[in-house]
Design a protein around this motif. Sequence first.
Motif, PDB file in Angstrom:
ATOM      1  N   TYR A 289     -15.468 -11.601  -3.726  1.00 41.52           N
ATOM      2  CA  TYR A 289     -16.185 -10.340  -3.545  1.00 41.52           C
ATOM      3  C   TYR A 289     -17.266 -10.097  -4.598  1.00 41.52           C
ATOM      4  O   TYR A 289     -18.040  -9.143  -4.481  1.00 41.52           O
ATOM      5  CB  TYR A 289     -15.208  -9.166  -3.576  1.00 41.52           C
ATOM      6  CG  TYR A 289     -14.358  -9.026  -2.330  1.00 41.52           C
ATOM      7  CD1 TYR A 289     -14.894  -8.542  -1.140  1.00 41.52           C
ATOM      8  CD2 TYR A 289     -13.003  -9.372  -2.351  1.00 41.52           C
ATOM      9  CE1 TYR A 289     -14.112  -8.398   0.002  1.00 41.52           C
ATOM     10  CE2 TYR A 289     -12.215  -9.241  -1.218  1.00 41.52           C
ATOM     11  CZ  TYR A 289     -12.771  -8.748  -0.042  1.00 41.52           C
ATOM     12  OH  TYR A 289     -12.001  -8.605   1.088  1.00 41.52           O
ATOM     13  N   ASP A 306     -18.433  -0.224  -8.541  1.00 42.88           N
ATOM     14  CA  ASP A 306     -18.682   0.196  -7.161  1.00 42.88           C
ATOM     15  C   ASP A 306     -17.386   0.506  -6.408  1.00 42.88           C
ATOM     16  O   ASP A 306     -17.328   1.450  -5.624  1.00 42.88           O
ATOM     17  CB  ASP A 306     -19.465  -0.877  -6.411  1.00 42.88           C
ATOM     18  CG  ASP A 306     -20.911  -0.984  -6.877  1.00 42.88           C
ATOM     19  OD1 ASP A 306     -21.386  -0.054  -7.558  1.00 42.88           O
ATOM     20  OD2 ASP A 306     -21.561  -2.007  -6.575  1.00 42.88           O
ATOM     21  N   TRP A 307     -16.369  -0.295  -6.624  1.00 43.55           N
ATOM     22  CA  TRP A 307     -15.105  -0.108  -5.908  1.00 43.55           C
ATOM     23  C   TRP A 307     -14.246   0.999  -6.496  1.00 43.55           C
ATOM     24  O   TRP A 307     -13.600   1.741  -5.775  1.00 43.55           O
ATOM     25  CB  TRP A 307     -14.295  -1.409  -5.951  1.00 43.55           C
ATOM     26  CG  TRP A 307     -14.652  -2.415  -4.914  1.00 43.55           C
ATOM     27  CD1 TRP A 307     -15.728  -2.394  -4.073  1.00 43.55           C
ATOM     28  CD2 TRP A 307     -13.906  -3.603  -4.613  1.00 43.55           C
ATOM     29  NE1 TRP A 307     -15.710  -3.505  -3.267  1.00 43.55           N
ATOM     30  CE2 TRP A 307     -14.600  -4.264  -3.574  1.00 43.55           C
ATOM     31  CE3 TRP A 307     -12.752  -4.169  -5.120  1.00 43.55           C
ATOM     32  CZ2 TRP A 307     -14.151  -5.467  -3.025  1.00 43.55           C
ATOM     33  CZ3 TRP A 307     -12.302  -5.362  -4.581  1.00 43.55           C
ATOM     34  CH2 TRP A 307     -12.999  -6.011  -3.549  1.00 43.55           C
ATOM     35  N   GLU A 310      -8.772   2.247  -7.906  1.00 47.10           N
ATOM     36  CA  GLU A 310      -7.817   2.378  -6.801  1.00 47.10           C
ATOM     37  C   GLU A 310      -8.053   1.319  -5.734  1.00 47.10           C
ATOM     38  O   GLU A 310      -7.108   0.656  -5.269  1.00 47.10           O
ATOM     39  CB  GLU A 310      -7.916   3.775  -6.198  1.00 47.10           C
ATOM     40  CG  GLU A 310      -6.895   4.038  -5.116  1.00 47.10           C
ATOM     41  CD  GLU A 310      -6.946   5.466  -4.586  1.00 47.10           C
ATOM     42  OE1 GLU A 310      -6.352   5.729  -3.521  1.00 47.10           O
ATOM     43  OE2 GLU A 310      -7.584   6.325  -5.244  1.00 47.10           O
ATOM     44  N   LYS A 311      -9.306   1.135  -5.320  1.00 44.28           N
ATOM     45  CA  LYS A 311      -9.598   0.122  -4.303  1.00 44.28           C
ATOM     46  C   LYS A 311      -9.343  -1.275  -4.848  1.00 44.28           C
ATOM     47  O   LYS A 311      -8.809  -2.134  -4.134  1.00 44.28           O
ATOM     48  CB  LYS A 311     -11.039   0.242  -3.825  1.00 44.28           C
ATOM     49  CG  LYS A 311     -11.406  -0.826  -2.796  1.00 44.28           C
ATOM     50  CD  LYS A 311     -12.823  -0.686  -2.270  1.00 44.28           C
ATOM     51  CE  LYS A 311     -13.148  -1.807  -1.283  1.00 44.28           C
ATOM     52  NZ  LYS A 311     -14.528  -1.683  -0.731  1.00 44.28           N
ATOM     53  N   PHE A 312      -9.722  -1.514  -6.113  1.00 46.84           N
ATOM     54  CA  PHE A 312      -9.520  -2.835  -6.691  1.00 46.84           C
ATOM     55  C   PHE A 312      -8.037  -3.201  -6.655  1.00 46.84           C
ATOM     56  O   PHE A 312      -7.671  -4.309  -6.241  1.00 46.84           O
ATOM     57  CB  PHE A 312     -10.044  -2.869  -8.125  1.00 46.84           C
ATOM     58  CG  PHE A 312     -10.152  -4.256  -8.698  1.00 46.84           C
ATOM     59  CD1 PHE A 312     -11.375  -4.903  -8.730  1.00 46.84           C
ATOM     60  CD2 PHE A 312      -9.039  -4.924  -9.199  1.00 46.84           C
ATOM     61  CE1 PHE A 312     -11.483  -6.193  -9.245  1.00 46.84           C
ATOM     62  CE2 PHE A 312      -9.139  -6.202  -9.715  1.00 46.84           C
ATOM     63  CZ  PHE A 312     -10.364  -6.841  -9.733  1.00 46.84           C
ATOM     64  N   ARG A 313      -7.195  -2.275  -7.073  1.00 45.22           N
ATOM     65  CA  ARG A 313      -5.758  -2.565  -7.073  1.00 45.22           C
ATOM     66  C   ARG A 313      -5.246  -2.770  -5.655  1.00 45.22           C
ATOM     67  O   ARG A 313      -4.432  -3.674  -5.408  1.00 45.22           O
ATOM     68  CB  ARG A 313      -5.006  -1.438  -7.773  1.00 45.22           C
ATOM     69  CG  ARG A 313      -3.495  -1.648  -7.752  1.00 45.22           C
ATOM     70  CD  ARG A 313      -2.766  -0.659  -8.629  1.00 45.22           C
ATOM     71  NE  ARG A 313      -1.322  -0.751  -8.404  1.00 45.22           N
ATOM     72  CZ  ARG A 313      -0.414  -0.089  -9.107  1.00 45.22           C
ATOM     73  NH1 ARG A 313      -0.797   0.717 -10.096  1.00 45.22           N
ATOM     74  NH2 ARG A 313       0.878  -0.227  -8.829  1.00 45.22           N
ATOM     75  N   GLU A 314      -5.724  -1.974  -4.704  1.00 47.78           N
ATOM     76  CA  GLU A 314      -5.279  -2.111  -3.322  1.00 47.78           C
ATOM     77  C   GLU A 314      -5.641  -3.487  -2.760  1.00 47.78           C
ATOM     78  O   GLU A 314      -4.809  -4.149  -2.114  1.00 47.78           O
ATOM     79  CB  GLU A 314      -5.908  -1.023  -2.461  1.00 47.78           C
ATOM     80  CG  GLU A 314      -5.517  -1.110  -0.990  1.00 47.78           C
ATOM     81  CD  GLU A 314      -6.252  -0.098  -0.124  1.00 47.78           C
ATOM     82  OE1 GLU A 314      -5.960  -0.025   1.082  1.00 47.78           O
ATOM     83  OE2 GLU A 314      -7.143   0.610  -0.656  1.00 47.78           O
ATOM     84  N   VAL A 315      -6.873  -3.941  -3.011  1.00 43.39           N
ATOM     85  CA  VAL A 315      -7.293  -5.257  -2.517  1.00 43.39           C
ATOM     86  C   VAL A 315      -6.475  -6.355  -3.185  1.00 43.39           C
ATOM     87  O   VAL A 315      -6.040  -7.318  -2.537  1.00 43.39           O
ATOM     88  CB  VAL A 315      -8.798  -5.465  -2.754  1.00 43.39           C
ATOM     89  CG1 VAL A 315      -9.211  -6.909  -2.453  1.00 43.39           C
ATOM     90  CG2 VAL A 315      -9.614  -4.499  -1.894  1.00 43.39           C
ATOM     91  N   THR A 318      -2.871  -6.184  -1.528  1.00 37.64           N
ATOM     92  CA  THR A 318      -2.745  -6.459  -0.094  1.00 37.64           C
ATOM     93  C   THR A 318      -3.311  -7.818   0.302  1.00 37.64           C
ATOM     94  O   THR A 318      -2.740  -8.502   1.165  1.00 37.64           O
ATOM     95  CB  THR A 318      -3.435  -5.360   0.721  1.00 37.64           C
ATOM     96  OG1 THR A 318      -4.830  -5.280   0.341  1.00 37.64           O
ATOM     97  CG2 THR A 318      -2.768  -4.008   0.495  1.00 37.64           C
ATOM     98  N   GLU A 319      -4.418  -8.241  -0.312  1.00 39.76           N
ATOM     99  CA  GLU A 319      -5.066  -9.478   0.117  1.00 39.76           C
ATOM    100  C   GLU A 319      -4.685 -10.697  -0.721  1.00 39.76           C
ATOM    101  O   GLU A 319      -4.805 -11.835  -0.236  1.00 39.76           O
ATOM    102  CB  GLU A 319      -6.590  -9.313   0.090  1.00 39.76           C
ATOM    103  CG  GLU A 319      -7.124  -8.306   1.094  1.00 39.76           C
ATOM    104  CD  GLU A 319      -8.641  -8.313   1.163  1.00 39.76           C
ATOM    105  OE1 GLU A 319      -9.254  -9.385   0.940  1.00 39.76           O
ATOM    106  OE2 GLU A 319      -9.220  -7.236   1.428  1.00 39.76           O
ATOM    107  N   ARG A 324       3.294  -4.811  -3.811  1.00 43.18           N
ATOM    108  CA  ARG A 324       2.770  -3.746  -4.662  1.00 43.18           C
ATOM    109  C   ARG A 324       3.290  -3.927  -6.084  1.00 43.18           C
ATOM    110  O   ARG A 324       4.501  -4.103  -6.306  1.00 43.18           O
ATOM    111  CB  ARG A 324       3.176  -2.369  -4.128  1.00 43.18           C
ATOM    112  CG  ARG A 324       2.694  -1.230  -5.022  1.00 43.18           C
ATOM    113  CD  ARG A 324       2.829   0.127  -4.385  1.00 43.18           C
ATOM    114  NE  ARG A 324       2.505   1.176  -5.346  1.00 43.18           N
ATOM    115  CZ  ARG A 324       1.262   1.540  -5.684  1.00 43.18           C
ATOM    116  NH1 ARG A 324       0.226   0.928  -5.111  1.00 43.18           N
ATOM    117  NH2 ARG A 324       1.050   2.486  -6.573  1.00 43.18           N
TER     118      ARG A 324
END
Length: 571
Positions: A289, A306-307, A310-315, A318-319, A324
Amino acid sequence: MVNTAPAPTKTAKRPARPNGQWKVDGTAPLNHNEEFKAESDPLEVRDRIERIYAKEGFDSIPGDDLHGRFRWWGLYTQRKPGIDGGKTATLEPHELEDKYFMLRVRIDGGALSTEQLRVIAGISTEFGRGSADITDRQNIQLHWIEVEAMPEIWRRLEAVGLSTTEACGDVPRVILGSPVAGVAKDELIDPTPVIEEIQQRFIGDPALANLPRKFKTAITGHPSHDVVHEINDVSFVGVEHPERGIGYDVWVGGALSTTPRFAERLGAFVSAQEAPEVWHGVVRIFRDYGYRRLRNKARLKFLLADWGVEKFREVLETEYLGYRMTDGDAPPSPAELGLAERGDHVGVHEQHDGRFYVGAAPTVGRVSGENLARLADVAEAHGSRRVRLTPQQKLLVLDVAENEVEPLITDLDELGLHARPSLFRRNTIACTGIEYCKLAIVETKATSAEAITQLEERLGDLKDLKPLTLHVNGCPNSCARIQTADIGLKGQLVMDDDGNQVPGFQVHLGGGLESVDRDDAGLGRTVRGLKVTADGIGDYVERVVRRYDADHDGSETFAQWAHRADEEALR
């Protein structure tokens, strides 16, 4: 090169203009740097060095190998002598460079045996004109290396377990580790197993050898937070979880250069067993990314900005991990623990086994092959076979019996390695500078050494002066971490009192990290128009330090004072 990137995510929203994110835009190269990495695995250049270039010489090396892929094996062409800083930005690389190389020896965690130290010393004296610098990335950097010597240099290094693999380039670079790993009495957790697993499993892996740009890692279990974790792409900092016990707090997205940004906590606790896989997940996020279209935006810090966390940890979860991570609290800062130790480990310290380690300061990291060999001899003469390098350009001798401490200190002093250095000899670091670096504008090492000598003479009367740091950099890129120093100097050309353009520095004041003994971490302050000439560093530092000594309020640190003082007081 085998394309290891996943196909673009079908549901990902494509930006108006592609940023070169492999999982969003596909893997088609958007600039020449991406093109040469896509053509072949950059790590494969070693075979060409050994088969062709070492036999046919410098002039046989094509540009993409010379200015690109060589970095994957720790090699940069060094600056041709005699080219002044005013030409740094105007000449092409081939006009700036000499037919010699700077070579970085990768030393993950800064850990060396005396046998390894002797091998580096021998390479320095035989192939590098005696050059050797301890960097603030725990590497040893050599100069004057010819391509013809590289096969023999690799043979000698690898025979003792050292390498130059991915010491530079768009790769996971050397892993900063606590210099007192496994020996400190107050260590929370020994990071050595995590460092070794990452190094053994992932360094040199072709799947991670084409990142958008460099990727920096730091791991510590020491309460002084001694690896500048705030300015690395990913860091693991020792912490105790109320249910899971001792492990690591995860930080991501730190870096300095011309757009400084401190790392942020993911709010996640990981065990020592989980840490290598979490590291692997973070580096693959960067690979897949990270922004590749523009080199000046191709660091993880821009993606994190930019992310958001929260989004960084989620990606990541999950990916890349498939689970978790455990939520966790921040580790206490050194200031919260009341630590006086600044994390450079200079001086005499008792180990957990009753022996001692002795930390010594070379002047701004400058040593020599001859002195490295003598250091190995001195360490062994006093019962030690282990040396560590620090992210502050210092070195430690481990495992010293109590009755050998003072004799060791005496012998180190004779090598110019001071276990009881003056304030400025202890706390000044400097980058390579114009002596060897093609990006530099001004000289740094000799200039800093001269300033240290002046300040020792001039400020000796200030007996109660609090520790403060002086960092000197030869260009805007902040290899010497100028924005996080009490006094940071950024190299540029300035006007002297007679109106002549001369080497000098822009001044940054009051920077700091959590890992020093204060809780006011932040980037340094700049004062409009405040610049000093290279030969005026001593004058300026003396002036501003005396003003601080006279004006500061009680326990106020230099950083706190510098951020509140009037601009006139800082000039």
